[in-house]
Design an enzyme around this catalytic site. Structure first.
Site, PDB file in Angstrom:
ATOM      1  N   ASP A 102       0.854  -1.188   0.000  1.00 43.68           N
ATOM      2  CA  ASP A 102       0.000   0.000   0.000  1.00 43.68           C
ATOM      3  C   ASP A 102       0.891   1.239   0.000  1.00 43.68           C
ATOM      4  OD1 ASP A 102      -2.513   1.386   0.304  1.00 43.68           O
ATOM      5  OD2 ASP A 102      -3.230  -0.371   1.410  1.00 43.68           O
ATOM      6  N   ASP A 203      -3.135   4.594  -2.096  1.00 40.91           N
ATOM      7  CA  ASP A 203      -4.194   5.122  -1.254  1.00 40.91           C
ATOM      8  C   ASP A 203      -4.558   6.546  -1.655  1.00 40.91           C
ATOM      9  OD1 ASP A 203      -5.753   4.723   1.315  1.00 40.91           O
ATOM     10  OD2 ASP A 203      -4.603   6.509   1.854  1.00 40.91           O
ATOM     11  N   GLU A 260      -6.493   4.179  -5.758  1.00 45.13           N
ATOM     12  CA  GLU A 260      -7.786   4.430  -5.109  1.00 45.13           C
ATOM     13  C   GLU A 260      -8.220   5.838  -5.501  1.00 45.13           C
ATOM     14  OE1 GLU A 260      -9.760   4.288  -0.652  1.00 45.13           O
ATOM     15  OE2 GLU A 260      -7.772   5.172  -0.909  1.00 45.13           O
ATOM     16  N   HIS A 335     -11.153  -3.335   2.995  1.00 44.31           N
ATOM     17  CA  HIS A 335     -11.042  -2.983   4.408  1.00 44.31           C
ATOM     18  C   HIS A 335     -11.892  -1.783   4.802  1.00 44.31           C
ATOM     19  CE1 HIS A 335      -8.335  -0.384   2.250  1.00 44.31           C
ATOM     20  NE2 HIS A 335      -8.248   0.407   3.308  1.00 44.31           N
ATOM     21  N   ASP A 336     -12.417  -1.051   3.823  1.00 43.96           N
ATOM     22  CA  ASP A 336     -13.250   0.120   4.090  1.00 43.96           C
ATOM     23  C   ASP A 336     -14.731  -0.133   3.837  1.00 43.96           C
ATOM     24  OD1 ASP A 336     -11.171   1.809   4.838  1.00 43.96           O
ATOM     25  OD2 ASP A 336     -10.817   2.511   2.789  1.00 43.96           O
TER      26      ASP A 336
END
Length: 562
Positions: A102, A203, A260, A335-336
């Site tokens: 990440d 991210d 993202e 994860h979100d």
């Protein structure tokens, strides 16, 4: 058979996302770690995935579970050591598995040495590493709302100036206008790539560029704050920055990249991942998982019911408008996000059937699929009794705002948290029916979902009819069919309230995919070319009907035209 040389390897890959804190604990401290991942590599190899995406493993105070980084070149001590990571990388590669990290470079932790130096004085050599502004009439520079509630501006007592943080106040935004910041990031990326890392999930990558004039946002209903996203998403220099990153770093390594990018349309997505543009390989958009939220009273916390026609329109638009121009990423969970089977399926009576249906519908679209840990087991949302059991900063902040500013009672808030809170995805992985689901010998950092005795990897691998085996078989099937990678996508029955059906066609093979999003039986009239066609996938043991299929609850089938 190996793919032709000109097809990038990531177009045939299936990615498995690991949230290290919740995956496998190896030392009994209740926190998942790198050696725990190492213990489970053979499990992942058996599933058939190709790439392991690790959510942040870097040194962090954990204000936002590792997305607040204090040292980009060090491993979080709770997760292990650099030697542990290097062994994990070697062992993964020995099994033909790749590792993707990440990249979190919109912001750092406020405990990063850069920020400590930056806030020490307005004359600091690193002051310009972050975004500092003077206030206006004793107020912050703008009234933009943070993603984690409250203002994006934090006043520094020493200098009286404000620093920008789109997320937590402990996550100050880096100033990408400063070329020194960019080159620090590129150097850090080379550090990991030179170790053999195979790619980056980036991210909030489309937030790097902010408009220099920082205009005020539009008012938010029921709030004194404003909406700044139209200005800091897809900002004025974002493509310049990503092309520089590609030129300076990415072009020199055989890696995959996914950005993202909340708030992008397919046309904007093509700018990020167009093959000739020299930026990214693909992007994560959020349109399908945010369907309905934009008109709800308090966004996702209102948890509006799913409109399948609206979601189909979004996914079909990305499939058709990006075809031949860029590359899609495919996901339900991360994860979100809440657990897919709880949000889009039926996590009780038809949990197994609906989890398999969601697998089929997702994996036969064009793009690189992302499976989130536990998705292959049909893991579900969790409903903790009290807000005190939750750990996620977004959830905890939202609880206070919804209670104090909007007058919601606790039951109403918890209903939203049960449906959409991020901790739904962060409860520990279910490995077995033993104590703590085989995740840890200690006290888990967050409570487990109590249904782990029934839903776990040991049970799933032993049951040929499990969700796990359906994922493994579907992964293998999509890899055996070039049409899944290369073919066109045509949505059928666009306005049907419970059926998601589409065609895939590469001129050699035609597939029909049908997913039934309902606990009630249904019917589906087959296109003539598929009457009597070969059944390639079916999440039930039988398929009833010839010209008209009689679909069982949450049934999913894939047919090849005769």
């Amino acid at each position: 058979m190996a793919p032709p040389e000109h097809i990038p390897w990531w177009k045939d890959a299936v990615v498995y996302q690991i949230y290290p804190r919740s995956f496998q604990d190896s030392n009994g401290d209740g926190i998942g770690d790198l050696r725990g991942i190492l213990q489970r590599l053979d499990y992942l190899k058996r599933l058939g995935v190709d790439v392991l995406w690790l959510s942040p493993i870097y040194a962090s105070p954990n204000d936002d579970n590792g997305y607040d980084i204090s040292d980009y070149r060090a491993i979080m001590p709770e997760f292990g050591t650099m030697a542990d990571f290097e062994e994990l990388l070697r062992e993964a590669h020995a099994r033909g598995l790749k590792i993707m990290l990440d990249l979190v470079v919109n912001h750092t932790s406020d405990e990063h040495p850069w920020f400590i130096e930056s806030r020490s004085s307005p004359q600091s050599s690193k002051r310009d590493y972050y975004i500092w502004k003077k206030g206006k009439d004793g107020q912050p520079p703008t009234r933009w709302e943070s993603f984690f509630s409250g203002s994006v501006w934090e006043k520094d007592a020493r200098s009286g100036e404000y620093y920008l943080h789109l997320f937590s106040r402990k996550q100050p935004d880096l100033n990408w206008e400063n070329p020194q910041v960019r080159h620090e990031v590129y150097s850090m990326m080379r550090f990991w790539l030179d170790k053999g890392v195979d790619g980056w999930r980036m991210d909030t990558i489309n937030m790097l560029s902010k408009p220099p004039d920082y205009p005020e946002g539009r008012p938010i209903r029921g709030s004194s704050l404003t909406e700044g996203q139209p200005y800091f998403l897809n900002g004025p220099r974002i493509h310049e920055y990503l092309q520089e990153m590609h030129r300076e770093v990415l072009a020199h390594y055989d890696v995959m990249t996914v950005g993202e990018t909340p708030g992008v349309t397919p046309a904007e997505g093509a700018l990020y991942c167009g093959e000739a543009r020299g930026e990214l390989n693909m992007v994560f958009h959020f349109e399908h998982v945010f369907v309905g939220d934009e008109t709800a009273e308090r966004g996702k916390w209102s948890n509006p019911p799913l409109s399948l026609p609206a979601m189909k329109r979004v996914l079909a638009r990305w499939q058709t408008e990006l075809h031949g121009k860029g590359w899609n990423s495919l996901y339900w969970d991360n994860h979100d996000q809440p657990r897919a089977v709880s949000r889009f399926g039926d996590d009780r009576e038809y949990r197994v059937e609906s989890a398999k249906m969601l697998c089929t519908v997702l994996l036969f679209m064009q793009g690189t699929p992302y499976i989130y840990q536990g998705q292959e087991l049909g893991m579900t949302n969790v409903s903790f009794e009290s807000i005190e059991h939750y750990k996620d900063i977004e959830t905890l902040n939202a609880f206070k705002v919804l209670r104090d500013e909007h007058g919601w009672d606790t039951a109403r808030i918890l209903a939203g948290v049960y449906g959409r809170g991020r901790d739904n995805a962060r409860t520990p992985m279910h490995w077995s029916g033993e104590k703590n689901a085989g995740f840890t010998d200690g006290m888990p950092w967050i409570a487990l979902n109590p249904n782990y005795p029934d839903i776990n990897a040991t049970v799933a691998e032993a049951d040929p009819g499990s969700v796990w085996h359906h994922y493994r078989d579907t992964i293998a099937l999509r890899k055996a069919l070039p049409v899944v990678r290369d073919g066109t996508f045509t949505l059928l029955e666009a306005e049907h309230p419970t059926l998601f059906s589409y065609l895939r066609d590469d001129g050699h093979t035609r597939l029909l995919v049908v997913g039934h999003f309902s606990r009630q039986p249904g019917t589906y009239a087959l296109p003539q070319a598929f009457v009597g066609g070969e059944v390639l996938s079916n999440n039930y043991t039988s398929l009833e009907g010839t010209g008209v299929l009689r679909l069982k609850p949450y049934q999913a089938v894939v047919l090849r035209a005769r």
